[in-house]
Design a protein around this motif. Structure first.
Motif, PDB file in Angstrom:
ATOM      1  N   ASP A   1      12.161  15.788  -0.863  1.00  0.00           N
ATOM      2  CA  ASP A   1      11.434  14.988  -1.853  1.00  0.00           C
ATOM      3  C   ASP A   1      11.016  13.632  -1.310  1.00  0.00           C
ATOM      4  N   GLU A   2      11.138  13.425  -0.015  1.00  0.00           N
ATOM      5  CA  GLU A   2      10.734  12.142   0.565  1.00  0.00           C
ATOM      6  C   GLU A   2       9.240  11.900   0.338  1.00  0.00           C
ATOM      7  N   GLU A   3       8.914  10.653   0.062  1.00  0.00           N
ATOM      8  CA  GLU A   3       7.514  10.274  -0.083  1.00  0.00           C
ATOM      9  C   GLU A   3       6.893  10.066   1.305  1.00  0.00           C
ATOM     10  N   PRO A   4       5.691  10.563   1.517  1.00  0.00           N
ATOM     11  CA  PRO A   4       5.026  10.330   2.801  1.00  0.00           C
ATOM     12  C   PRO A   4       4.821   8.838   3.035  1.00  0.00           C
ATOM     13  N   THR A   5       4.941   8.453   4.271  1.00  0.00           N
ATOM     14  CA  THR A   5       4.768   7.051   4.639  1.00  0.00           C
ATOM     15  C   THR A   5       3.607   6.902   5.619  1.00  0.00           C
ATOM     16  N   ALA A   6       3.265   5.652   5.886  1.00  0.00           N
ATOM     17  CA  ALA A   6       2.206   5.365   6.868  1.00  0.00           C
ATOM     18  C   ALA A   6       2.610   5.862   8.251  1.00  0.00           C
ATOM     19  N   LEU A   7       3.924   5.888   8.537  1.00  0.00           N
ATOM     20  CA  LEU A   7       4.389   6.378   9.824  1.00  0.00           C
ATOM     21  C   LEU A   7       4.120   7.873   9.959  1.00  0.00           C
ATOM     22  N   ASN A   8       4.306   8.616   8.870  1.00  0.00           N
ATOM     23  CA  ASN A   8       4.000  10.048   8.898  1.00  0.00           C
ATOM     24  C   ASN A   8       2.534  10.273   9.262  1.00  0.00           C
ATOM     25  N   THR A   9       1.661   9.490   8.655  1.00  0.00           N
ATOM     26  CA  THR A   9       0.229   9.618   8.935  1.00  0.00           C
ATOM     27  C   THR A   9      -0.077   9.279  10.388  1.00  0.00           C
TER      28      THR A   9
END
Length: 553
Positions: A517-525
């Motif tokens: 359920d982790e929210e995507p972050t700018a690092l993921n992108t």
């Protein structure tokens, strides 16, 4: 910032020092920028100060100190340190290294391509097997390497014409025709003829096309088998090349040089230039005047024209078609041919160093369990390209043949190259691309997209594994340029294997997608962009080798 961009930044710093009178040197056309082995020494290093010191009449470290000040002021550079005798260690500003990922993804299929060879028109002749039998494994090496070199030269901006020279004139064609004729009439193979079941197959095809051929007189029979047999064999060679992913722009007939009078015109030109003489009833080209170990016969005493006469006409034909350089690929058994061909080029008035290039390739052995693979039943005495493809597939065959320098003899282990494991080099590279494709598919399932180039914060890519991968991606244009210049596609293969390893280490350390359920972050992108950039380079590199980049394995 890619290494190529950094080279321009370094040149700009040198030019600035020259303009203000701090350095009295010529601004170099190119500078060396490379990754230091120790990451503590920065992102990149250059030896430009060492190169310029002598011309400047100053100690290398003094030149380095001067350039360090100018370089540190350039956008995208965070720090410049002088090391050792005068090396400049450069650390890029936050986000500057990450821009490599953006540039690779944005450029797509164009990433890595340069204009270094723009304006050059090159004729690349390779394989050119006699149309007297199927392509053997030695010819397959030239098919893979030659096509890869053509792709490399095009990636560097050159205008390349791939050419196949059909040796359809001369004694070997006569032997081929007699072999077909004997097979069709149930006679033994002539003493100097060709064996293998393919001869019987082609002979049967000729009879099917011309049912009454065996009822004709001997000379007419032989002419039919000559004409139809060569056409059938050539059609098969064309198919085998196409199936191997090699497309020739020109299929040039040696016989046409005689039919058009090109051979006579070539000999007349050489005679006018004073390089032809007669002795012992034969016509000779005085190649010893141009470094050859002996003069070469153009026309024998019996009036028969030699292959060398055809070569004279063929070279002049290529130059008349506007090619700046003629590149010819030959097997190791033709190494003695280099001197006479260079002499021929010089005799025409051209410069062999500028207008001619001959590459010599070594032998290929096919092994299974450490033992040579049996000879082809169809060819009788040799291993065929078809045997290699049947054993390991087109992708593995092309990769294996292009992976080693052509001046090295290679052994292709059928067991190794047919495995779907990481010890198979082509599988290892293709798996990296498939792995990334899976990551991007999973990201899409989670609703994650790359977005626009302006929406990603590549400054977040600061982990050591991320930096390693970015620098590796940034090296790709230089690798392609060097491989094109050196005619060395094996450099691309080895680079791709290193890149695949670098990606796998990044993937094992840096989590790309959010969990649960982790929210995507700018690092993921940002990491998705890095994955996409790696996939772009893997695709482009494999394409240069004529190998596919599968999305699933």
């Amino acid at each position: 910032m890619t290494p190529e961009q950094l080279r321009n930044v370094v040149r700009t710093a040198v030019a600035a020092a020259v303009d203000r009178g701090a350095l009295a040197v010529e601004v170099p056309e190119d500078v060396l920028v490379e990754r230091p082995k120790n990451r503590a020494h920065g992102d990149y290093a250059t030896n430009v100060a060492l190169r310029l010191a002598k011309a400047a009449g100053r100690p290398p470290r003094e030149v380095a100190d001067l350039l360090a000040t100018d370089l540190a002021a350039q956008p995208g550079i965070a720090a410049v340190d002088v090391a050792g005798p005068g090396f400049l260690n450069i650390t890029l500003a936050e986000g500057a290294l990450g821009q490599i990922a953006v540039q690779a993804v944005t450029a797509g299929a164009g990433y890595g391509r340069t204009a270094v060879l723009a304006g050059q028109k090159l004729n690349l002749e390779f394989v050119s097997a006699n149309p007297t039998g199927p392509v053997h494994i030695g010819g397959s090496r030239w098919a893979a390497v030659g096509d890869a070199i053509g792709r490399l030269l095009e990636a560097s901006g050159a205008d390349v014409t791939r050419e196949y020279y059909i040796n359809d004139a001369g004694a070997q064609i006569d032997r081929f025709a007699r072999s077909l004729q004997a097979a069709a009439n149930g006679q033994p193979v002539p003493e100097d003829g060709y064996g293998g079941t393919y001869i019987a197959d082609i002979a049967a095809s000729v009879v099917a096309e011309v049912p009454d051929v065996r009822e004709r007189d001997d000379d007419e029979q032989r002419q039919v088998f000559r004409d139809r047999g060569v056409a059938l064999m050539l059609a098969e060679i064309r198919r085998s090349m196409e199936d191997f992913g090699v497309d020739f722009d020109v299929w040039f007939s040696e016989q046409s040089l005689y039919e058009t009078g090109a051979v006579e015109k070539a000999l007349a030109r050489l005679r006018e230039q004073g390089h032809v003489y007669e002795s012992d009833g034969a016509v000779w080209l005085r190649t010893t005047d141009f470094g050859d170990d002996k003069d070469r016969v153009l026309v024998k005493a019996d009036g028969e024209t030699t292959y060398f006469a055809s070569d004279c006409a063929y070279y002049l034909d290529k130059r008349a078609r506007g090619f700046d350089r003629v590149v010819i690929m030959l097997g190791a058994d033709h190494s003695g041919y280099v001197g006479r061909y260079k002499a021929l080029v010089a005799a025409t008035g051209d410069d062999p160093g500028e207008h001619l290039e001959i590459l010599i390739g070594q032998l290929v052995n096919l092994l299974r369990a450490g033992e040579p693979v049996r000879m082809s039943k169809r060819a009788g005495t040799i291993v065929l390209l078809a045997d290699l493809v049947d054993a390991i597939g087109v992708d593995a065959a092309r990769y294996a043949l292009a992976r080693a320098s052509v001046d090295q003899q290679i052994d292709i282990d059928v067991d190794l190259w047919s495995r779907r494991t990481n010890d198979n080099p082509v599988f290892y590279v293709q798996y990296a691309h498939a792995r990334i494709s899976s990551v991007l598919r999973n990201a899409a399932d989670l609703g994650l997209a790359l977005g626009g180039a302006g929406d990603v914060d590549v400054g977040l890519l600061a982990h050591e594994r991320e930096s390693d991968l970015l620098r590796a991606i940034g090296e790709f244009p230089r690798v392609l340029s060097a491989a094109a210049e050196l005619r060395a596609p094996h450099r691309v293969a080895r680079y791709l294997e290193e890149l695949a390893g670098t990606y796998h280490r990044f993937y094992d350390t840096c989590r790309v997608l959010p969990r649960g359920d982790e929210e995507p972050t700018a690092l993921n992108t940002a990491r998705l962009w890095l994955c996409a950039a790696t996939a772009t380079v893997l695709r482009n590199g494999l394409d240069v080798l004529g190998v596919s980049a599968p999305e699933r394995m």
